[in-house]
Design a protein around this motif. Structure first.
Motif, PDB file in Angstrom:
ATOM      1  N   ASP A  50       0.487 -37.688  12.443  1.00 29.55           N
ATOM      2  CA  ASP A  50       0.278 -36.508  14.147  1.00 29.55           C
ATOM      3  C   ASP A  50       1.141 -37.099  14.970  1.00 29.55           C
ATOM      4  O   ASP A  50       1.538 -38.394  15.272  1.00 29.55           O
ATOM      5  CB  ASP A  50      -1.314 -36.819  14.527  1.00 29.55           C
ATOM      6  N   VAL A  51       1.470 -35.855  15.922  1.00 24.61           N
ATOM      7  CA  VAL A  51       2.950 -36.253  16.256  1.00 24.61           C
ATOM      8  C   VAL A  51       2.020 -37.759  17.665  1.00 24.61           C
ATOM      9  O   VAL A  51       2.698 -38.778  17.833  1.00 24.61           O
ATOM     10  CB  VAL A  51       3.411 -34.933  16.489  1.00 24.61           C
ATOM     11  N   LEU A  52       1.178 -36.667  18.407  1.00 23.35           N
ATOM     12  CA  LEU A  52       0.614 -37.168  19.710  1.00 23.35           C
ATOM     13  C   LEU A  52      -0.060 -38.438  19.278  1.00 23.35           C
ATOM     14  O   LEU A  52       0.176 -39.277  20.078  1.00 23.35           O
ATOM     15  CB  LEU A  52      -0.272 -36.056  20.384  1.00 23.35           C
ATOM     16  N   LYS A  53      -0.112 -39.001  18.059  1.00 19.04           N
ATOM     17  CA  LYS A  53      -1.525 -40.173  17.900  1.00 19.04           C
ATOM     18  C   LYS A  53      -0.824 -41.247  17.648  1.00 19.04           C
ATOM     19  O   LYS A  53      -0.310 -42.083  18.008  1.00 19.04           O
ATOM     20  CB  LYS A  53      -2.303 -39.975  16.844  1.00 19.04           C
ATOM     21  N   ALA A  54       0.840 -41.009  16.973  1.00 20.87           N
ATOM     22  CA  ALA A  54       1.499 -41.850  16.671  1.00 20.87           C
ATOM     23  C   ALA A  54       1.945 -42.339  18.599  1.00 20.87           C
ATOM     24  O   ALA A  54       2.659 -43.574  18.432  1.00 20.87           O
ATOM     25  CB  ALA A  54       3.414 -41.104  16.110  1.00 20.87           C
ATOM     26  N   THR A  55       2.550 -41.158  18.510  1.00 18.81           N
ATOM     27  CA  THR A  55       3.055 -41.547  20.343  1.00 18.81           C
ATOM     28  C   THR A  55       2.247 -42.099  21.071  1.00 18.81           C
ATOM     29  O   THR A  55       2.914 -43.713  21.879  1.00 18.81           O
ATOM     30  CB  THR A  55       3.890 -39.644  21.057  1.00 18.81           C
ATOM     31  N   ALA A  56       1.082 -41.535  20.717  1.00 18.41           N
ATOM     32  CA  ALA A  56      -0.094 -42.825  21.881  1.00 18.41           C
ATOM     33  C   ALA A  56       0.606 -43.734  21.667  1.00 18.41           C
ATOM     34  O   ALA A  56      -0.169 -45.124  21.788  1.00 18.41           O
ATOM     35  CB  ALA A  56      -0.805 -41.866  21.884  1.00 18.41           C
ATOM     36  N   GLN A  57       0.067 -44.327  19.489  1.00 12.73           N
ATOM     37  CA  GLN A  57       0.363 -45.718  19.165  1.00 12.73           C
ATOM     38  C   GLN A  57       1.594 -46.484  19.742  1.00 12.73           C
ATOM     39  O   GLN A  57       1.488 -47.018  20.096  1.00 12.73           O
ATOM     40  CB  GLN A  57       0.062 -45.618  17.780  1.00 12.73           C
ATOM     41  N   VAL A  58       2.689 -46.089  19.092  1.00  6.81           N
ATOM     42  CA  VAL A  58       3.774 -46.756  19.522  1.00  6.81           C
ATOM     43  C   VAL A  58       3.707 -46.819  21.325  1.00  6.81           C
ATOM     44  O   VAL A  58       4.247 -47.759  21.609  1.00  6.81           O
ATOM     45  CB  VAL A  58       5.430 -45.816  19.363  1.00  6.81           C
ATOM     46  N   GLU A  59       3.588 -46.040  22.293  1.00  7.02           N
ATOM     47  CA  GLU A  59       3.426 -46.988  23.674  1.00  7.02           C
ATOM     48  C   GLU A  59       2.386 -47.810  23.826  1.00  7.02           C
ATOM     49  O   GLU A  59       2.790 -48.330  24.308  1.00  7.02           O
ATOM     50  CB  GLU A  59       2.954 -44.970  24.958  1.00  7.02           C
ATOM     51  N   LYS A  60       1.590 -47.735  23.362  1.00 11.36           N
ATOM     52  CA  LYS A  60       0.477 -48.350  23.256  1.00 11.36           C
ATOM     53  C   LYS A  60       1.357 -50.523  23.165  1.00 11.36           C
ATOM     54  O   LYS A  60       1.253 -51.575  23.202  1.00 11.36           O
ATOM     55  CB  LYS A  60      -0.734 -48.731  22.568  1.00 11.36           C
ATOM     56  N   MET A  61       1.934 -50.103  22.075  1.00  5.30           N
ATOM     57  CA  MET A  61       2.771 -51.308  21.579  1.00  5.30           C
ATOM     58  C   MET A  61       4.079 -51.803  22.393  1.00  5.30           C
ATOM     59  O   MET A  61       4.318 -53.128  22.719  1.00  5.30           O
ATOM     60  CB  MET A  61       3.279 -51.095  19.780  1.00  5.30           C
ATOM     61  N   CYS A  62       4.097 -50.451  23.127  1.00 16.75           N
ATOM     62  CA  CYS A  62       5.433 -50.912  23.729  1.00 16.75           C
ATOM     63  C   CYS A  62       4.761 -52.237  24.697  1.00 16.75           C
ATOM     64  O   CYS A  62       5.224 -53.304  25.375  1.00 16.75           O
ATOM     65  CB  CYS A  62       5.999 -49.808  24.532  1.00 16.75           C
ATOM     66  N   GLU A  63       3.591 -51.540  25.043  1.00 16.52           N
ATOM     67  CA  GLU A  63       2.992 -52.586  26.369  1.00 16.52           C
ATOM     68  C   GLU A  63       2.284 -53.852  26.170  1.00 16.52           C
ATOM     69  O   GLU A  63       2.954 -54.317  27.178  1.00 16.52           O
ATOM     70  CB  GLU A  63       1.828 -51.561  27.323  1.00 16.52           C
ATOM     71  N   LYS A  64       1.971 -53.885  25.006  1.00 13.97           N
ATOM     72  CA  LYS A  64       1.732 -55.194  24.851  1.00 13.97           C
ATOM     73  C   LYS A  64       2.426 -55.340  24.255  1.00 13.97           C
ATOM     74  O   LYS A  64       2.409 -56.722  24.050  1.00 13.97           O
ATOM     75  CB  LYS A  64       0.926 -54.719  23.344  1.00 13.97           C
ATOM     76  N   LEU A  65       3.717 -55.195  23.636  1.00 17.26           N
ATOM     77  CA  LEU A  65       4.775 -56.599  23.043  1.00 17.26           C
ATOM     78  C   LEU A  65       6.076 -55.672  23.353  1.00 17.26           C
ATOM     79  O   LEU A  65       6.669 -57.183  23.192  1.00 17.26           O
ATOM     80  CB  LEU A  65       3.647 -56.217  20.798  1.00 17.26           C
ATOM     81  N   LEU A  66       6.276 -54.994  22.902  1.00 22.12           N
ATOM     82  CA  LEU A  66       7.890 -54.649  22.675  1.00 22.12           C
ATOM     83  C   LEU A  66       8.939 -54.512  24.010  1.00 22.12           C
ATOM     84  O   LEU A  66       9.782 -55.273  23.940  1.00 22.12           O
ATOM     85  CB  LEU A  66       8.122 -52.810  22.069  1.00 22.12           C
ATOM     86  N   ALA A  67       8.240 -54.274  24.873  1.00 22.16           N
ATOM     87  CA  ALA A  67       9.179 -54.209  25.973  1.00 22.16           C
ATOM     88  C   ALA A  67       8.079 -55.534  27.343  1.00 22.16           C
ATOM     89  O   ALA A  67       7.170 -55.492  27.717  1.00 22.16           O
ATOM     90  CB  ALA A  67       8.878 -52.884  26.967  1.00 22.16           C
ATOM     91  N   ASN A  68       9.148 -55.573  27.725  1.00 24.47           N
ATOM     92  CA  ASN A  68       8.309 -56.493  29.281  1.00 24.47           C
ATOM     93  C   ASN A  68       8.020 -55.235  30.693  1.00 24.47           C
ATOM     94  O   ASN A  68       9.753 -54.985  30.697  1.00 24.47           O
ATOM     95  CB  ASN A  68       9.358 -56.991  29.691  1.00 24.47           C
ATOM     96  N   THR A  69       7.360 -55.093  30.515  1.00 29.17           N
ATOM     97  CA  THR A  69       7.116 -54.034  31.026  1.00 29.17           C
ATOM     98  C   THR A  69       8.232 -54.432  33.137  1.00 29.17           C
ATOM     99  O   THR A  69       7.785 -53.501  34.690  1.00 29.17           O
ATOM    100  CB  THR A  69       6.579 -53.121  31.846  1.00 29.17           C
ATOM    101  N   VAL A  70       7.540 -55.157  33.325  1.00 32.60           N
ATOM    102  CA  VAL A  70       8.175 -55.702  34.797  1.00 32.60           C
ATOM    103  C   VAL A  70       9.732 -55.484  35.172  1.00 32.60           C
ATOM    104  O   VAL A  70       9.873 -55.100  35.685  1.00 32.60           O
ATOM    105  CB  VAL A  70       7.630 -57.011  35.302  1.00 32.60           C
TER     106      VAL A  70
END
Lengths: 79, 79
Positions: A50-70
């Motif tokens: 599901d596109v929406l679910k996948a996008t939401a999941q990957v955004e969570k991954m970015c916030e938690k691990l992949l990107a340093n949002t600072v």
């Protein structure tokens, strides 16, 4: 489902890697380069279809691990 | 003209960074991840305004400096 994440430094954050690449290109004789910025790209293969679910999941991954949002921005692209 | 270059490891080349990201995501509780590959993205601002010339110039940069063409693929995208 294949998902691509771009992680780039926010505008204004110093990018020494990009600056080094620019200097190297200059010294190799490539002219007309105004700016170079270097970032990361992460490609994920997910079981989720599901596109929406996948996008939401990957955004969570970015916030938690992949990107340093600072200091980094991220963008999620479904392939 | 803005140009984006993606540099990714060729299929079959070991990607320890991608494997580490995958393990970390697993241990954070993100399930359903089949594969993770990590690459680089380089964004260039060029003075050149001709699309064909800019593409040719950036491909030369990739061959000479940006990518290790033995183990990496690159793709050039005009923004």
């Amino acid at each position: 489902m294949k998902v691509r994440v771009h992680i780039t430094l926010k505008p204004g954050v110093l990018d020494p890697q990009g600056a080094a690449v620019r200097r190297s290109l200059d010294s190799l004789g490539f002219g007309g380069i105004e700016k170079v910025r270097q970032g990361k790209v992460i490609e994920l293969d997910l079981k989720e279809t599901d596109v929406l679910k996948a996008t939401a999941q990957v955004e969570k991954m970015c916030e938690k691990l992949l990107a340093n949002t600072v200091i980094e921005n991220y963008s999620v692209e479904i392939l």
